[in-house]
Scaffold this motif. Structure first.
Motif, short mmCIF file in Angstrom:
data_model
loop_
_atom_site.label_atom_id
_atom_site.label_comp_id
_atom_site.label_asym_id
_atom_site.label_seq_id
_atom_site.Cartn_x
_atom_site.Cartn_y
_atom_site.Cartn_z
N GLY B 109 0.81 -1.22 0.00
CA GLY B 109 0.00 0.00 0.00
C GLY B 109 0.83 1.26 0.00
N THR B 110 0.50 2.14 0.92
CA THR B 110 1.18 3.43 1.01
C THR B 110 1.50 3.69 2.47
OG1 THR B 110 0.81 5.81 0.85
CG2 THR B 110 -1.14 4.47 1.12
N ILE B 111 2.44 4.60 2.69
CA ILE B 111 2.74 4.93 4.08
C ILE B 111 1.87 6.08 4.57
CG2 ILE B 111 5.09 4.06 3.99
CD1 ILE B 111 6.02 6.99 3.68
N GLN B 112 0.98 6.57 3.69
CA GLN B 112 0.09 7.67 4.09
C GLN B 112 -1.10 7.13 4.89
OE1 GLN B 112 1.12 10.67 3.62
NE2 GLN B 112 2.88 9.96 2.44
N PRO B 113 -1.72 8.02 5.69
CA PRO B 113 -2.77 7.55 6.62
C PRO B 113 -4.01 7.01 5.93
CG PRO B 113 -2.55 9.95 6.67
CD PRO B 113 -1.43 9.44 5.85
N ALA B 114 -4.65 6.05 6.59
CA ALA B 114 -5.91 5.50 6.11
C ALA B 114 -6.67 4.90 7.28
CB ALA B 114 -5.65 4.43 5.05
N GLN B 115 -7.94 4.58 7.01
CA GLN B 115 -8.77 3.94 8.04
C GLN B 115 -9.34 2.64 7.50
OE1 GLN B 115 -11.42 7.34 8.88
NE2 GLN B 115 -10.35 7.60 10.83
N SER B 116 -8.55 1.99 6.67
CA SER B 116 -9.06 0.78 6.02
C SER B 116 -8.75 -0.50 6.81
CB SER B 116 -8.52 0.69 4.59
OG SER B 116 -7.14 1.04 4.57
N ASP B 117 -8.30 -0.35 8.06
CA ASP B 117 -8.11 -1.53 8.92
C ASP B 117 -9.30 -1.75 9.85
OD1 ASP B 117 -5.66 -1.57 7.73
OD2 ASP B 117 -4.49 -1.30 9.56
N TYR B 118 -10.40 -1.02 9.59
CA TYR B 118 -11.54 -1.07 10.50
C TYR B 118 -12.10 -2.49 10.64
CZ TYR B 118 -16.07 0.09 12.59
OH TYR B 118 -17.17 0.16 13.40
N PHE B 119 -12.32 -3.15 9.50
CA PHE B 119 -12.85 -4.52 9.57
C PHE B 119 -11.91 -5.41 10.36
CE2 PHE B 119 -15.43 -4.18 5.38
CZ PHE B 119 -16.55 -3.77 6.08
N LYS B 302 -32.64 13.44 9.61
CA LYS B 302 -33.03 13.16 8.22
C LYS B 302 -32.04 12.29 7.47
CE LYS B 302 -35.56 17.52 7.90
NZ LYS B 302 -35.43 18.92 7.49
N GLY B 303 -30.86 12.09 8.05
CA GLY B 303 -29.91 11.23 7.36
C GLY B 303 -28.53 11.26 7.97
N PHE B 304 -27.75 10.21 7.66
CA PHE B 304 -26.38 10.08 8.17
C PHE B 304 -25.41 9.96 7.00
CE2 PHE B 304 -29.10 8.28 11.43
CZ PHE B 304 -28.56 8.75 12.62
N LEU B 305 -24.26 10.59 7.16
CA LEU B 305 -23.18 10.37 6.21
C LEU B 305 -21.97 9.83 6.98
CD1 LEU B 305 -22.30 10.70 3.21
CD2 LEU B 305 -21.22 12.85 3.92
N ALA B 306 -21.63 8.58 6.69
CA ALA B 306 -20.44 7.98 7.32
C ALA B 306 -19.23 8.44 6.51
CB ALA B 306 -20.55 6.47 7.32
N VAL B 307 -18.31 9.09 7.21
CA VAL B 307 -17.11 9.61 6.53
C VAL B 307 -15.90 8.83 7.02
CG1 VAL B 307 -15.69 11.64 6.11
CG2 VAL B 307 -18.18 11.89 6.41
N GLU B 308 -15.24 8.19 6.09
CA GLU B 308 -14.10 7.34 6.47
C GLU B 308 -12.99 7.47 5.45
OE1 GLU B 308 -15.21 3.11 7.40
OE2 GLU B 308 -17.08 3.78 6.51
N MET B 309 -11.77 7.25 5.89
CA MET B 309 -10.66 7.12 4.95
C MET B 309 -10.56 5.65 4.56
SD MET B 309 -8.59 9.86 7.06
CE MET B 309 -6.97 9.16 7.03
N SER B 310 -11.66 5.19 3.98
CA SER B 310 -11.71 3.81 3.48
C SER B 310 -12.84 3.75 2.47
CB SER B 310 -11.98 2.82 4.61
OG SER B 310 -13.37 2.75 4.88
N ALA B 311 -12.93 2.63 1.77
CA ALA B 311 -13.96 2.48 0.75
C ALA B 311 -15.33 2.16 1.34
CB ALA B 311 -13.55 1.40 -0.25
N GLN B 313 -16.21 0.88 5.41
CA GLN B 313 -16.15 -0.23 6.35
C GLN B 313 -17.02 0.06 7.56
OE1 GLN B 313 -12.18 -1.77 7.05
NE2 GLN B 313 -11.60 -1.62 4.91
N MET B 314 -16.74 1.18 8.27
CA MET B 314 -17.56 1.50 9.44
C MET B 314 -19.01 1.74 9.07
SD MET B 314 -17.46 4.73 12.03
CE MET B 314 -18.13 5.70 10.70
N VAL B 315 -19.24 2.17 7.83
CA VAL B 315 -20.61 2.44 7.41
C VAL B 315 -21.52 1.22 7.63
CG1 VAL B 315 -20.19 1.83 4.97
CG2 VAL B 315 -22.03 3.42 5.55
N ASP B 316 -20.95 0.04 7.57
CA ASP B 316 -21.75 -1.17 7.85
C ASP B 316 -22.33 -1.13 9.26
OD1 ASP B 316 -20.97 -1.99 5.37
OD2 ASP B 316 -20.10 -3.89 6.01
#
Lengths: 255, 355, 76
Positions: B109-119, B302-311, B313-316
């Motif tokens: 991957g990259t050494i830049q930050p992400a939140q894709s380890d949530y699962f 009226k609604g939620f927007l899940a904001v993540e540095m991932s494609a 995951q937490m939105v589930d």
């Protein structure tokens, strides 16, 4: 002259019996398995040194995963191959304790090669007992890194072929080359004299822990009569004829 | 101080007994700081550079089996290697602290930050039915606070605790209030706290202690799994943490943790300036997830927007909590890209408000 | 000159009949029983006290630690 048996069988005449450091649980090992003798020797050494309350064992994955059922000391079981890393964690935080790992050839010389190399290279103040029977016992007799050339196992049904599988791994000699090891030896437990020597080696290794003389490494060449498909007596004979030339007994390093 | 340096300082101050690590960007400052600080001279804390992440987590296992406060840290690819150790720790019910300063993946991957380890963090990560208790810091202060809290929760539940940070929080410099120093536990403390199971050497008056995750009897193994599940249910009732910002009168809610939540704070402000009543719901524990408070909000917004540095995951977990009571959408930047406050506001307008 | 007589007691229910003690015995006083124990093994037993010298070889090689060895000085 005849002496009644009951005259002999008296508490004061006992010259050999199960050490109290063994739990008395019936071992799950196959008849004649070398593990039983090695367990017994460790238990005897720990008992004779009076260090049961200071000894912590790390059992592997493989046949001896349940070693903690048999030697009456504190134990932890480690993931496959990771026992030397687990022992490192224990020993570093319990400097006064006698910490040992008990590992088979698959655990130590295959999946755990990195962990054992680096624990020995750091000179961790631990004892490593390595039982080499040239086969995976628990999973049903597959090829181990120490399997002999030509040896038939369930994954080398036509014998180990060096082109396909490489050579028997002499990990003990490799570890002796590392500056962190202080005492490296190869022993066996097939005869009373061999057993006495093996016990002395284990005792020496535990004594070395007190002196912080680096990692002590004891290979025990053993049998797996089930895996080798022999009787225990035949297995001992096969070990002497086939295993010892590849894995010669004796001290490899003692500083 | 830098987030990573604070982790190291907090570990020393909270009486941690041992740190075992392996270098990986963007978290190497944790071990570097410890090695420079030489805590073994000050508190006796052991710091050891292992030969791999696998060895490091197993050293933690050994230390934890002795009832000691042990920890490791790594970043995403390293966490993948630690999963074997983590499932063994969970299976043997050993307390420990693991820090993941996450980066973008998959693969190297990259050494830049992400939140894709949530699962990986919240679902267990390794094999078997288990969970880690996962804390998500959104500031350098929380990097400090969650070290002591992490150990407290790890010992409360005899379960590994993870601090799931990311490269932003790890590399960010902020003012921080450090904790007072707490001495390391003595042998007597360990006897009192973990005397029933810790490896301290078998005394005559007690049975031997065996730390293992092996149980060959299926029925006993099932019983043990029931026990683990009961532990997780207890976490859900006693140790769920979250934070709300401007949610009281909000029509729309951003759901975000860690550094995404920091960005969303600004997005809330921008929305309010434009007359959109937005709020921020920030889960602090990712496992157990703050399901009930989110459910309560779902009944009136009226609604939620899940904001993540991932494609996504937490939105589930947001969807599971909201359970179709209100619209839930996801906005993510990933692969090491950090979303901007503006694009988050635009996403809210486009994906939720317009719909 | 001292002369020793020995005796071997096998915990027959725990014995797995591996035969290693029988082979290790220098005086041939051990053999596997015709009968089997609860686990189905032909356990090891001492067939007579006559020749046992209490050398403990059998005990030492026993992987299951089920052998107790006795030795008595019967002449001095």
């Amino acid at each position: 002259m005849s002496v009644e048996l009951k005259e002999i069988i008296k508490e004061e005449n006992i010259v050999y019996r199960k050490t109290p450091a063994l739990t008395g649980n019936v071992m799950h090992y196959c008849p004649g398995c070398s593990h039983g003798v090695v367990h017994k020797l460790i238990a005897e050494v720990v008992e004779e040194m009076g260090v049961r309350d200071k000894t912590i064992g790390v059992s592997p994955v493989g046949c001896s995963v349940l070693a903690y059922n048999y030697i009456d000391i504190d134990w932890t079981e480690a993931a496959h191959g990771r026992a030397p890393a687990v022992a490192t964690g224990i020993s570093r935080l319990h400097p006064g304790k006698f910490v040992f790992t008990y590992q088979g050839d698959g655990d130590l010389a295959s999946i755990g090669t990195a962990e054992v190399m680096h624990a020995c290279n750091r000179g961790e103040n631990i004892v490593i007992i390595f039982v080499n029977n040239a086969i995976y016992g628990m999973t049903g007799g597959q090829m181990a890194p120490t399997t002999l050339v030509g040896q038939v196992t369930s994954t080398t049904p036509r014998g180990r072929d060096v082109k396909l599988n490489g050579f028997p791994m002499k990990i003990t000699e490799l570890l002796a080359r590392l500056d962190g090891t202080g005492f490296v030896t190869r022993q066996a437990v097939h005869t009373p004299p061999a057993i006495r020597k093996a016990k002395n080696a284990i005792r020496k290794a535990f004594e070395n822990t007190k002196k912080d003389k680096g990692t002590s490494f004891i290979e025990i060449v053993g049998t797996c009569s089930s895996g080798w498909k022999m009787t225990p007596v035949e297995a001992n004979r096969w070990m002497v004829e086939k295993m010892f030339p590849e894995y010669p007994l004796g001290d490899i390093k003692d500083i | 101080m830098k987030g990573n340096e604070v982790i190291a300082e907090a570990a020393i101050r909270c009486g941690c007994d041992g740190y075992f690590g392996y270098p990986i960007t963007p978290q190497s400052e944790i071990m570097e700081t410890l090695m420079a600080r030489e805590p073994w001279k000050e508190t006796g804390m052991v710091v050891l550079q292992a030969e791999s992440e696998i060895a490091a987590i197993n050293m933690v296992y050994g230390a934890a089996a002795c009832g000691k406060k042990a920890m490791t840290s790594s970043s995403s690819p390293g966490l993948s290697l630690k999963q074997e150790g983590l499932t063994y720790l969970a299976g043997a019910e050993l307390p420990c602290l693991v820090v993941d300063v996450a980066r973008g993946g998959p693969g190297l991957g990259t050494i830049q930050p992400a939140q894709s380890d949530y699962f990986q963090a919240t679902r267990g990560g390794g094999h078997g039915d288990y969970h880690l208790l996962v804390l998500a810091p959104a500031s350098v202060q929380e990097m400090n606070d969650f070290v002591a809290l992490g150990f407290e929760l790890a010992f409360k539940y005899r379960n590994p605790v993870m601090i799931l940070a990311d490269g932003v929080i790890g590399q960010m410099m902020e003012k921080v209030r450090l904790d007072d120093r707490v001495p390391r536990w003595s042998d007597e403390d360990i006897e009192r706290i973990s005397g029933e199971w810790a490896l301290t050497g078998k005394k005559n008056e007690r049975a031997r202690h065996v730390v293992t995750s092996l149980e060959l009897d299926s029925y006993k193994q099932e019983e043990f799994n029931h026990k683990l599940q009961a532990k997780y249910r207890r976490m859900e009732t006693e140790d769920v943490r979250h934070e709300e910002l401007s949610c009281d009168d909000a029509d729309y809610i951003f759901v975000a943790y860690g550094s995404s939540a920091r960005v969303c704070q600004k997005s809330v402000q921008l929305c309010r300036e434009q007359g959109i009543k937005a709020g921020l719901f920030r889960p602090i524990t990712l496992y157990p997830y703050p399901r009930l408070p989110l459910q309560a909000l779902a009944r009136r917004v009226k609604g939620f927007l899940a904001v993540e540095m991932s494609a996504g995951q937490m939105v589930d977990d947001v969807r599971l909590a909201v359970n179709a009571t209100a619209p839930v959408e996801h906005f993510g930047r990933y692969g090491g890209v950090i979303p901007t406050p503006d694009e988050i506001v635009e996403a809210l307008k486009k994906q939720i408000i317009k719909a | 000159m001292a002369k020793f007589k020995g005796a071997v007691v096998v915990d027959t229910e725990k014995c797995k009949g591996c035969n290693l003690c029988v082979v290790a015995c220098p005086t041939g006083v051990l053999s596997l029983a015709r009968e089997v124990n609860g686990k189905g093994y032909h356990y090891s037993e001492m067939t007579g006290p006559g020749e046992c010298i209490g050398c403990a070889n059998c005990g030492m090689v026993c992987p299951d630690a089920v052998i107790t060895v006795y030795r008595k000085n019967v002449q001095n």
